[in-house]
Design a protein around this motif. Structure first.
Motif, PDB file in Angstrom:
ATOM      1  N   ARG A 152       0.840  -1.214   0.000  1.00  0.00           N
ATOM      2  CA  ARG A 152       0.000   0.000   0.000  1.00  0.00           C
ATOM      3  C   ARG A 152       0.871   1.258   0.000  1.00  0.00           C
ATOM      4  N   THR A 153       1.988   1.186   0.775  1.00  0.00           N
ATOM      5  CA  THR A 153       2.889   2.343   0.810  1.00  0.00           C
ATOM      6  C   THR A 153       3.481   2.607  -0.571  1.00  0.00           C
TER       7      THR A 153
ATOM      8  N   HIS B 299       0.918   4.200  -2.743  1.00  0.00           N
ATOM      9  CA  HIS B 299       0.775   5.628  -2.432  1.00  0.00           C
ATOM     10  C   HIS B 299       1.977   6.418  -2.946  1.00  0.00           C
TER      11      HIS B 299
ATOM     12  N   GLN C 218      -4.720  12.233  -3.254  1.00  0.00           N
ATOM     13  CA  GLN C 218      -5.304  12.335  -1.919  1.00  0.00           C
ATOM     14  C   GLN C 218      -6.455  11.361  -1.745  1.00  0.00           C
TER      15      GLN C 218
ATOM     16  N   SER D 164      -4.299   8.339  -1.187  1.00  0.00           N
ATOM     17  CA  SER D 164      -3.512   8.488   0.038  1.00  0.00           C
ATOM     18  C   SER D 164      -3.700   9.908   0.560  1.00  0.00           C
TER      19      SER D 164
ATOM     20  N   MET E 149       3.038  11.388   0.609  1.00  0.00           N
ATOM     21  CA  MET E 149       4.162  10.495   0.813  1.00  0.00           C
ATOM     22  C   MET E 149       5.446  11.187   0.354  1.00  0.00           C
TER      23      MET E 149
END
Length: 1183
Positions: A366-367, A370, A951, A954, A958
Motif C-alpha cells: 500500500r505504501t 501511495h 489524496q 492516500s 508520501m
C-alpha cells in the motif's frame, strides 16, 4: 384565516376522502408523526378553523354509569321497522368486528354516561342567551350572490343573498332549487350529489351549448383568504358545455382572473369549510323530503354521522389503521434481515482474520502504491516549477518591453511636440513671406518709378535750360533797344516820364513782395495742419492707452477685492459649463479610471507675477483633461461635445513618471517647473512633454536676461528665457537661441482673462497691489502726456487761424497795390502815346521777361525736382537693397526651419518605427506570456487534479526520495503485487475484496438494524397517534350525541311537545319519540309514524336544527322544508328556524319554500326575502 383542524391535525381535503381503503403509504407517513391534541370541531375535512367558536370541548369527567340502555317503544311496528331496515341484531351470531372497530368503539364505554351527558348539555342550553337578534354578520365565508347563465331552464338567473337569513320564495319552476344546485356545482360539488342529474351536461339549458355559474363569496376581515390578491370578494365561475367539458375561473373583486385550477376552488372551500357535499349542509329538495319525512332509522343515522363529519373522521382513521397494520406486518421480515446481516458480518470477520498474516507485505504494498501515486505528482510539480520559471521570465520580458515601449512612446510624443512646434514656426514664418515679398515689390516699384521720373526730368531740364538761355539773350537785346529809345525820348520829353517809370518799378516790386508773403503763408499752413493732425492722432492713441490702462486697473482692483473677500470659484477662469462636465464625470460609471482635469486646477503657481505669461505660454493645455486609455478619451469627448464645450483637449498620459534628472538648468535659475506645484505628477509630465517647462527659465530683468541668453553660449539645459518688458508691465519678452541664431519676440497676454492656476492668496495679493501701483503710475504719466498733446493741438489750431487772418490782410494789400499799378500804367500810357515805338518795345520786353521768368522758374523747378527725385531714387535704391537683404534673410530662416521640420520629421519617422517595433515586441512577448501562462495554468490544474486523485488514494502526502522515480517505484510495486496475488490464490479472495466485503457487511447490518428500529418507532408513533385520535373521536361522538339530544328536546319544547332523540351508535340507528299531547302523562313519546304530517315535519325540523347546531360550516341551505306542513306548523317551524339562525354566530341561512312568508319576520332587518318568478313570465315581461 387559519386552516380548520380536528385535534390540531391537518388532514386531507374532502376530495381525498372518497379514496379507497388502500391509500398510499405517503399520506400515512405524513400523518403518523403529528401530535394529537384537543378536539375542537368536526368539519367537512380534517382541516379546522381556530377563528370559529368551538363546537366541542372535552366533557367533564363523569363517574356515573348510564342506568339503562336506550329506551324504545313497545310497539311491534318498531321491531318490524328495525328488521325491515336491516339493523344488526345484538346477538352472538352478529359478524365479528375488525380490530380497528374494536379500538374505535372501545366497547362503547364512553357512551355509558348518557344521563350525565344530557344533563350537562341541558345546562349549557339554559345558560345560552334567550334574546333574539344576537347574531352577527360574518366578515367572510358567506355567499353574496349567485348567477346562472343557460342553466337548467333559465337563460339568466341572478340572486343577491343577504348576509344572515334568506328566504327564497317562488312558484315551481322559478329557479329556487336551481340556486342550491348552482351553489353545489359551482363550488366543486359533484353533479350526482344534487339529485338533479348524473353529469354536468344535463344541466345545460336546452337549445344552448354552454352554461356558466358564478358564486360571489365575501372575503373581508383579518382572516380573509388571500385578500391582497382577491380583495373584498372572491368570484368563483364554473363553465361547462353539453359536450362534457368543464373548467373553473377564480376571479378577484375587480373581475380579473387569478386562477383556472380546480385546486384553488377546493382550497377556498376548505378554507371557509363550506362543505357543499355535506348532505345536511346543503339539503336539497329530495334530501330534505327524505330526511324530514321518509327516512328510516338507519337513513337518519347515516345523515347524522355524515352531517357532523363523524363518518368522514371514521374513514380517515380507518385508513390510518390499515397503514399501521401494513407497517406491523413488515417487522418480522425486517428481523429476519437483521439475523442474516449478523451472520454475513461474522463470516466477513473470519475472512479478515485469515488474511492478517500478510499485513506487513500489504502495508508495504500500500505504501508503494501511495508513493507511486505521489511520485507522479512530484514529477508534475517539477514540470510546473519549470513552467512557472518560464512564465516569470516572460513576465519580466513583457515588463521590460512595456517599459521600453513607454519610453519610445514618450520620445515619439516629444518628437511630435517638437515637429508641431517646428511646423508652427514654419507656418508662422510663412505668414511673413508675403509681407517680405510685397515690401520688395513695393520698393522695386517705387525705385523704378523714381528712376523713370529722374530720366524724364533730366531731358526736361536740358530743354528748359536752352529755352532760358535763348530768352535771356533776347531780353538783353530788347533792354538795349529800349534804353536807346528811352534815351532818345528823354532827350525829347524831360524827367517826368522817368519818374513815372520809377514809381512803376516800385509798385511791381511791392506786388512781388506781397505775392511772396502770400505764398509763404500758404506753404506754412499744411505744415501746421499736419502738426495739428499728428497731435490729434497722438492724443487719440494716448486716450486709447488710458482707457486700456483704466480697464487693467479695474481688473486688478477686482482681483484684489475678490481675494480680500475670499470670493470666487476655482473654475471662474474656465468655460461656464465646466462644473457640469465635472459633475458628469463624477456620476459616469463607464470610465476605467476617472479623468484628471482641468490641468490648471491641479497646478499651484508659487510666483503670481508670472501668471499671465505662463497662462499665455501653456494656452489651452490648462483646460485639458488627462486620461489613461483611448476608451476613457472617447467617452470624455462624448460628454464634452454633449455639453458644447469648445476648448477642452483630452490628453492620454502614462502612470510612469518622467525621469528629468540631469535635464534641468542650474539651481540658480527659476524655471517654469520650479515655480509650479503639482497635485499629480501626470499633470507635470504632460506640461514637460508639451511645453518643456523644465528648460524655460524666468528672469525678471530684460537686460540680465539678454546677457544670460545672448552673451556667449546659453546656459546648459536652457531652451527659452522669459523676461518682463522694461516699460510695459503687461508684456514679456521671449528669448531663444537655436543653432547660434538669436531671436526675441513679445508676449502679450489677455489682461481680462482670469487665472486658471491656483496661487498663494497672500503672494498673489502682494503682487497685484504692486502691479496696481505701477499701473496707476503709468496711468498718471499717460494723463500728463494727453494734456501736453492736447495743448500742442490747441496751439497748432490757433497758429492756423492766425495764418489765415494774415493771408486775408495780405490779399487786401495786394489788391490795393494792383490798383496803384493800374493808375501808374495809365499815366505812362499818356507818355507812351507820344511814341508808339517805345511802347511796343516795352511790351515786347514785358513778354520777354515773363518768358525768361517762366523758363527760369521752370528750369529751377526742374533742377530742384531732379535733385529731390535723385535723392528719393537713391533712398529707394537703398530701401530696395535693404528689403532684398531682409527677404534673403527671411528665405534663409524659412529654409532653416523647413530643414528643421524635415530633420524632425525624419526623427519622428524613426521614433515611430521604434515605437511600432517596441509595441510589436510587447505583443509578441505578451503572446508568449499568455501561451506560457496557459501552459502553466494547465500544468497547475493537472497538478491539482493529480494531487486530488492522489489524496483520494492516500490522504497523507508520501515523501519521495531524490533518486526515486515513478518507474522505479512501479517496479517494486509490481513485484510485491505479484507476491500478494500468489497469496490471494491460496485464500480465494484478495485483501481488498475481503476488506470491502467486511465494510459492506457492517453497513448492511447497520442498515438492517436501523430500518428495524425505524419501523418499530414509526409503528409506535402511529399507534399512539391513532389511539389518541380515536380517544378524541369518541369524546367528539359523545359530545355531539348529548348536544343533539338536548337540542332536540329543547326545540320540541318550543311548541310544547315532549320527546327524545334515540341515538344507538352500536346499532347505527337514530329514532325519534315525540308526544305532542301535553296532557299525556306517559314518560315515553310516540313513534313518528303515529304523528300527523305537520307534527312529523315539525319533529324533523327539530332534528335538523339539533344536528345543525353541531356542524361547523358557515352555510346552511334547506329546500322546501314546509311542503307538508299546515299553516300553523309552517309558521311555528319558520319562527323556530329564524330563532335558531339568530342564535348562531357568523352563519348564513338559505331557506327555500314555495309558500309565502307571513308574520313579523318579513319586517326584521336580518331577514331577506327573495321572490322569484317563473322564467316564462320573465320572458313575457321582457318582451
Amino acid at each position: 384565516m387559519p386552516g380548520r383542524t380536528v385535534n390540531n391535525i391537518r388532514a386531507e381535503s374532502s376530495r381525498k376522502r372518497n379514496r379507497p381503503a388502500a391509500a398510499s403509504n405517503n399520506d400515512e407517513d405524513q400523518e403518523q408523526e403529528r401530535e394529537i391534541v384537543q378536539v375542537e370541531r368536526a368539519s367537512s375535512s380534517l382541516r379546522g378553523d381556530t377563528r370559529k367558536r368551538a363546537r366541542l370541548s372535552s366533557p367533564e369527567p363523569d363517574n356515573g354509569r348510564r342506568k339503562s340502555n336506550r329506551e324504545s317503544t313497545s310497539t311491534s311496528s318498531d321491531d318490524e321497522e328495525a328488521a325491515g331496515n336491516g339493523l344488526p341484531p345484538a346477538s352472538p351470531d352478529s359478524p365479528a368486528k375488525t380490530q380497528y372497530e374494536l379500538m374505535r368503539d372501545n366497547n362503547f364505554e364512553h357512551l355509558r354516561h348518557e344521563a350525565a351527558d344530557d344533563q350537562r348539555a341541558t345546562q349549557r342550553l339554559r345558560f345560552r342567551p334567550n334574546l333574539l337578534g344576537d347574531n352577527a354578520v360574518a366578515d367572510n365565508g358567506i355567499i353574496e350572490s349567485i348567477t346562472c347563465v343557460n342553466f337548467m331552464c333559465h337563460v339568466r338567473l341572478h340572486c343577491e343573498l343577504g348576509p344572515l337569513l334568506n328566504f327564497i320564495v317562488g312558484e315551481n319552476g322559478s329557479g329556487k332549487s336551481a340556486i342550491l344546485t348552482a351553489i353545489t356545482l359551482c363550488l366543486g360539488g359533484k353533479a350526482s350529489s344534487t339529485n338533479r342529474g348524473g353529469s354536468l351536461k344535463t344541466f345545460v339549458k336546452e337549445g344552448t351549448d354552454r352554461a356558466v355559474l358564478a358564486v360571489k363569496i365575501k372575503n373581508q376581515g383579518q382572516d380573509a383568504y388571500k385578500q391582497d390578491v382577491y380583495g373584498d370578494s372572491i368570484i368563483v365561475e364554473r363553465h361547462f358545455s353539453r359536450s362534457g367539458t368543464s373548467g373553473f375561473k377564480v376571479k378577484t373583486a375587480l373581475g380579473q382572473t387569478f386562477s383556472t385550477k380546480k385546486q384553488e376552488v377546493e382550497e377556498i372551500v376548505e378554507y371557509y369549510a363550506l362543505q357543499v357535499d355535506n348532505p345536511l349542509n346543503v339539503l336539497s329538495q329530495d334530501n330534505a323530503r327524505q330526511f324530514l319525512n321518509a327516512s328510516t332509522k338507519t337513513q337518519k343515522y347515516k345523515f347524522f354521522i355524515e352531517g357532523v363529519q363523524l363518518q368522514q373522521l371514521d374513514n380517515d382513521y380507518r385508513l390510518i389503521s390499515e397503514s399501521l397494520e401494513q407497517m406491523v406486518a413488515k417487522v418480522p421480515d425486517q428481523e429476519e434481515r437483521v439475523v442474516g446481516a449478523k451472520a454475513a458480518l461474522e463470516k466477513a470477520n473470519r475472512m479478515k482474520e485469515a488474511i492478517e498474516g500478510n499485513r506487513k507485505i500489504r502495508i508495504r504494498y500500500r505504501t508503494l502504491r501511495h508513493q507511486m501515486v505521489w511520485a507522479q505528482v512530484v514529477e508534475e510539480e517539477r514540470e510546473l516549477a519549470s513552467r512557472e520559471k518560464a512564465f516569470a521570465d516572460a513576465e519580466i520580458k513583457v515588463a521590460e518591453a512595456q517599459r521600453e515601449a513607454q519610453e519610445k512612446k514618450q520620445l515619439l510624443e516629444l518628437a511630435n511636440e517638437k515637429i508641431d512646434r517646428a511646423k508652427e514656426a514654419v507656418a508662422t514664418t510663412k505668414e511673413d513671406e508675403g509681407e517680405y515679398r510685397l515690401r520688395v515689390e513695393k520698393a522695386n516699384d517705387v525705385f523704378n518709378k523714381l528712376r523713370d521720373e529722374v530720366q524724364k526730368l533730366h531731358v526736361d531740364e536740358r530743354e528748359a535750360h536752352m529755352s532760358l538761355k535763348s530768352a535771356t539773350e533776347n531780353l538783353k537785346d530788347l533792354e538795349q533797344k529800349i534804353a536807346a529809345e528811352q534815351q532818345r525820348l528823354d532827350d525829347a520829353n524831360g524827367e517826368a516820364h522817368s519818374r513815372k517809370l520809377n514809381e512803376l518799378e516800385l509798385v511791381n516790386k511791392r506786388i512781388k513782395e506781397l505775392e511772396n508773403q502770400i505764398v509763404a503763408n500758404r506753404d506754412r499752413e499744411p505744415e501746421l495742419i499736419n502738426q495739428a493732425e499728428d497731435s490729434n492722432k497722438a492724443l487719440a492713441k494716448v486716450s486709447e492707452e488710458i482707457e486700456t490702462k483704466r480697464g487693467e486697473i479695474h481688473n486688478v482692483q477686482t482681483k484684489i477685492k475678490t481675494l480680500e473677500q475670499n470670493r470666487g470659484s476655482l473654475y471662474d477662469g474656465y468655460e461656464a459649463k465646466l462644473p457640469d462636465l465635472l459633475k458628469a464625470i463624477a456620476n459616469e460609471k463607464g470610465f476605467n479610471e476617472k479623468p484628471i482635469g482641468p490641468l490648471g486646477s491641479h497646478i499651484k503657481l508659487l510666483k503670481p507675477q508670472w501668471s499671465p505669461f505662463l497662462e499665455k505660454m501653456m494656452g489651452q493645455n490648462l483646460n485639458a483633461f488627462l486620461v489613461s486609455n483611448q476608451h476613457d478619451r472617447k467617452l470624455l469627448y462624448n460628454w464634452i461635445n454633449r455639453l458644447n464645450i469648445k476648448s477642452c483637449p483630452v490628453l492620454i498620459g502614462n502612470r510612469h513618471p518622467l525621469n528629468i534628472s540631469g535635464k534641468e538648468p542650474d539651481e540658480n535659475f527659476d524655471t517654469v517647473l520650479r515655480v509650479l506645484k503639482f497635485d499629480d505628477l501626470r499633470v507635470r509630465d504632460q506640461l514637460i512633454i508639451n511645453h518643456m517647462i523644465e528648460q524655460v527659465i524666468l528672469v525678471p530683468e530684460r537686460v540680465k536676461a539678454q546677457e544670460i541668453m545672448f552673451s556667449g553660449a546659453p546656459p546648459r539645459n536652457v531652451k527659452v528665457c522669459l523676461a518682463f518688458h522694461d516699460l510695459k508691465r503687461n508684456e514679456a519678452i521671449r528669448m531663444t537661441v537655436n543653432n547660434g541664431n538669436y531671436s526675441s519676440s513679445p508676449m502679450q497676454p489677455n489682461p481680462h482673462l482670469k487665472s486658471r492656476m491656483k496661487t498663494d492668496t497672500g503672494s498673489e495679493l502682494g503682487f497685484l497691489k504692486d502691479s496696481l501701483q505701477l499701473l496707476e503710475s503709468d496711468y498718471r504719466h499717460l494723463n500728463s502726456e494727453k494734456q501736453r498733446l492736447s495743448q500742442e493741438g490747441s496751439a497748432a489750431k490757433a497758429e492756423i487761424l492766425k495764418l489765415k487772418k494774415n493771408r486775408t490782410a495780405l490779399d487786401s494789400q495786394l489788391r490795393h497795390t494792383r490798383v496803384d499799378l493800374s493808375n501808374i500804367e495809365g499815366e505812362l500810357d499818356q507818355f507812351d502815346g507820344i511814341d508808339g515805338r517805345l511802347q511796343g518795345l516795352r511790351e515786347q520786353l514785358g513778354e520777354m521777361k515773363e518768358s525768361v521768368e517762366h523758363h527760369g522758374m521752370q528750369y529751377g523747378t526742374l533742377v530742384q525736382l531732379k535733385q529731390e527725385r535723385n535723392a528719393l531714387a537713391e533712398e529707394a535704391r537703398r530701401k530696395l537693397k535693404e528689403e532684398k537683404i531682409q527677404l534673403k534673410g527671411f528665405e534663409a530662416r524659412l529654409e532653416k526651419v523647413e530643414d528643421k521640420v524635415k530633420r524632425l520629421d525624419e526623427m519622428r519617422r524613426i521614433a515611430l518605427i521604434e515605437v511600432n517595433e517596441a509595441v510589436t515586441a510587447v505583443e509578441l512577448f505578451t503572446e508568449d506570456k499568455v501561451r506560457l501562462e496557459g501552459k502553466r495554468d494547465r500544468q497547475k490544474a493537472n497538478v491539482e487534479a493529480m494531487t486530488a486523485q492522489a489524496q483520494e488514494v492516500s490522504p497523507t502526502r508520501m515523501q519521495i526520495e531524490e533518486n526515486e522515480t515513478y518507474k522505479s517505484i512501479e517496479k517494486q510495486y509490481e513485484a510485491l503485487g505479484k507476491r500478494l496475488k500468489e497469496e490471494e490464490k491460496k485464500n480465494g479472495m484478495s485483501d481488498q475484496q475481503v476488506n470491502d466485503h467486511l465494510v459492506a457487511a457492517r453497513k448492511a447490518l447497520e442498515k438492517a438494524v436501523g430500518d428495524l428500529e425505524s419501523i418499530k418507532e414509526v409503528n409506535s408513533g402511529l399507534r399512539n397517534t391513532l389511539n389518541l385520535r380515536l380517544e378524541k373521536w369518541r369524546k367528539f361522538q359523545r359530545y355531539i350525541s348529548s348536544q343533539s339530544r338536548a337540542n332536540f328536546i329543547y326545540l320540541l319544547s318550543e311548541r310544547g311537545f315532549r320527546g327524545k332523540l334515540l341515538l344507538d351508535h352500536e346499532r347505527k340507528a337514530l329514532d325519534l319519540q315525540v308526544e305532542p299531547d301535553r296532557t299525556e302523562k306517559r314518560a315515553a313519546g310516540r313513534n313518528t309514524k303515529t304523528l300527523s304530517g305537520g307534527e312529523k315535519s315539525f319533529s324533523s325540523i327539530c332534528l335538523l336544527l339539533s344536528v345543525w347546531e353541531a356542524m361547523g360550516s358557515p352555510l346552511r341551505c334547506l329546500d322546501e322544508f314546509d311542503v307538508f306542513m299546515d299553516n300553523v306548523n309552517r309558521a311555528i317551524s319558520t319562527n323556530m328556524l329564524i330563532t335558531a339562525a339568530r342564535r348562531s354566530v357568523n352563519r348564513q341561512y338559505i331557506f327555500i319554500t314555495p309558500n309565502a312568508i307571513e308574520g313579523s319576520n318579513t319586517l326584521d332587518r336580518d331577514v331577506k326575502i327573495i321572490r322569484l318568478t317563473d322564467p316564462r313570465q320573465r320572458t313575457l315581461v321582457d318582451h
